[in-house]
Design an enzyme around this catalytic site. Structure first.
Site, PDB file in Angstrom:
ATOM      1  N   LYS A  50       0.780  -1.037   0.107  1.00  0.00           N
ATOM      2  CA  LYS A  50       0.060   0.034   0.056  1.00  0.00           C
ATOM      3  C   LYS A  50       0.900   1.325   0.092  1.00  0.00           C
ATOM      4  CE  LYS A  50      -3.860  -2.462   2.539  1.00  0.00           C
ATOM      5  NZ  LYS A  50      -4.360  -2.474   3.782  1.00  0.00           N
ATOM      6  N   GLN A  94      -4.156  -1.079   9.948  1.00  0.00           N
ATOM      7  CA  GLN A  94      -4.069  -2.408   9.190  1.00  0.00           C
ATOM      8  C   GLN A  94      -4.758  -3.476  10.367  1.00  0.00           C
ATOM      9  OE1 GLN A  94      -3.417  -2.820   6.135  1.00  0.00           O
ATOM     10  NE2 GLN A  94      -3.883  -5.218   6.244  1.00  0.00           N
ATOM     11  N   ASP A 117     -10.512   3.366   4.436  1.00  0.00           N
ATOM     12  CA  ASP A 117     -11.147   1.935   4.384  1.00  0.00           C
ATOM     13  C   ASP A 117     -12.668   1.793   4.247  1.00  0.00           C
ATOM     14  OD1 ASP A 117      -9.135  -0.099   4.292  1.00  0.00           O
ATOM     15  OD2 ASP A 117      -8.433   0.203   6.599  1.00  0.00           O
TER      16      ASP A 117
HETATM   17  N1  GUN Z   1      -6.984  -6.358   6.772  1.00  0.00           N
HETATM   18  C1  GUN Z   1      -7.279  -7.114   5.600  1.00  0.00           C
HETATM   19  N2  GUN Z   1      -7.718  -6.572   4.669  1.00  0.00           N
HETATM   20  C2  GUN Z   1      -7.885  -5.171   4.952  1.00  0.00           C
HETATM   21  C3  GUN Z   1      -8.242  -3.918   4.395  1.00  0.00           C
HETATM   22  O1  GUN Z   1      -8.823  -3.758   3.380  1.00  0.00           O
HETATM   23  N3  GUN Z   1      -8.089  -2.934   5.390  1.00  0.00           N
HETATM   24  C4  GUN Z   1      -7.421  -2.948   6.412  1.00  0.00           C
HETATM   25  N4  GUN Z   1      -7.150  -1.585   7.160  1.00  0.00           N
HETATM   26  N5  GUN Z   1      -6.963  -4.043   7.010  1.00  0.00           N
HETATM   27  C5  GUN Z   1      -7.111  -4.939   6.524  1.00  0.00           C
END
Ligand code: GUN
Length: 282
Positions: A50, A94, A117
Site C-alpha cells: 500500500k 491495518q 477503508d
Molecule cells: N486487513 C485485511 N484487509 C484489510 C483492509 O482492507 N484494510 C485494513 N485496514 N486491514 C485489512
C-alpha cells in the site's frame, strides 16, 4: 464456453496511472497514513504494498509501525493526532489488531472523512442506506471488475458468498444499490451450490480454498474471486476452483492478479477523493 479473464492487475495499473496524473495536476499532495501494530507477516506485506503504491502515485504516504505491546489508549491518541493533522487526508489502521485492542473502538475513532477503508459505522451506514459514502476498497474493486466485465447488474441475480464487514456485506449493499437481486450466502446457508447456480453474478469471499466448484456456476456467469488462501505449499489459492469454473463462466478473475491489485488501486482512489473533498478538487 471458455471464460474471459478479467485482468485486475492490468486494470489496477491503468487506474494507478490515472490517479498519478490527477495528483500531478493538484496544487497539494494528498497524504495517507498507514498504521500497523506488531509483525503479522501478511499484514506487513499488505502495508508495504500500500505504501509503495501510494508513494509511486505521488501521495505523501507514510507507514507508522507500532509495537505489538501498544496500548489501545496510545493507538487512540495517535488517531486523534492524525485526525487533527491537516496534511493527513486518509487514515488506515491495518487489521487484524492484537487481541488487547478493541478493533471496533479504533475504527470508530477515525474521522469518517479520513476513513479511506470505509469501515467507520457512518460510512458503512450510509452505504447500507444507498447514500454517498467512502466505499471499502475491496468491494469497490469488485464493482469496478464487474463494470469491466460489462455485465448488466440491474435485475441480475447475484450470489455473494461470505457476510464479512469488509467484503460480503458491503458488496451486497453495492449490488443492491445497482439494482441487482442479491442473495447473501454464509456458513449457515442451505443449498449454497443451488443458490449459486441460479446466479448470473457470483462473488466469492469466504476464505476457503477452491470451495466454489464448476458445477455451481451457470453457463456464462461472471465470477469474481476475492479469496486469498495460502496453502501448505505456500501457493495462493482463491475461493474458486478456477479451471472448473472458467470452463462454464463468461468472465472470471484469477488469484493472484484479480481482485488483490484492485484493492490497492481503490485505496488510492478513496484517498485522492477524500483529499479533494477536504482541500478542493484542485
Ligand atoms: N486487513 C485485511 N484487509 C484489510 C483492509 O482492507 N484494510 C485494513 N485496514 N486491514 C485489512
Amino acid at each position: 464456453m471458455t471464460a474471459r479473464i478479467l485482468d485486475g492487475k492490468a486494470l489496477a495499473e491503468r487506474m494507478r496511472g490515472d490517479i498519478a496524473a490527477k495528483i500531478a495536476a493538484l496544487p497539494y499532495r494528498p497524504g495517507l497514513a498507514v498504521v500497523i501494530i506488531g509483525h503479522d507477516p501478511a499484514s506487513e506485506v499488505y502495508v508495504r504494498n500500500k505504501e509503495r503504491a501510494a508513494a509511486a502515485a505521488g501521495f505523501a504516504a507514510r507507514t507508522l509501525p507500532l509495537p505489538e505491546t501498544t496500548s489501545e489508549a496510545a493507538l487512540l491518541g495517535l488517531i486523534a493526532e492524525l485526525n487533527a493533522d491537516p496534511a493527513t487526508d486518509g487514515i488506515l489502521v491495518q487489521l487484524p489488531l492484537p487481541a488487547h485492542i478493541r478493533a471496533q473502538r479504533v475504527i470508530e475513532a477515525i474521522d469518517p472523512a479520513k476513513d479511506v477503508d470505509g469501515f467507520h459505522p457512518l460510512n458503512a451506514g450510509h452505504l447500507a442506506l444507498g447514500l454517498p459514502a467512502i466505499v471499502p476498497c475491496t468491494p469497490r474493486g469488485v464493482m469496478r471488475l464487474l463494470a469491466e466485465a460489462g455485465a448488466p447488474l440491474a435485475g441480475a441475480r447475484a450470489a455473494v458468498l461470505g457476510r464479512s464487514a469488509i467484503v460480503g456485506r458491503p458488496v451486497a449493499a453495492l449490488l443492491t444499490a445497482a439494482d441487482a437481486t442479491v442473495t447473501l450466502l454464509h456458513s449457515r446457508s442451505r443449498d449454497i451450490a443451488a443458490e449459486c447456480r441460479r446466479a448470473e453474478i457470483v462473488i466469492a469471499a469466504v476464505g476457503r480454498a477452491e470451495m466454489v466448484r464448476g458445477d455451481w456456476i451457470a453457463e456464462g456467469a461472471v465470477v469474481i474471486d476475492v479469496g486469498i488462501n495460502r496453502g501448505a505449499d505456500g501457493k495462493l489459492r482463491g475461493d474458486v476452483a478456477f479451471a472448473e469454473c472458467a470452463a462454464r463462466a463468461g468472465a472470471i478473475t484469477k488469484v493472484p492478479g484479480g481482485v488483490g491489485p484492485m484493492t490497492i488501486a481503490c485505496l488510492l482512489e478513496n484517498t485522492l477523493e477524500a483529499a479533494q473533498r477536504r482541500r478542493g478538487p484542485g
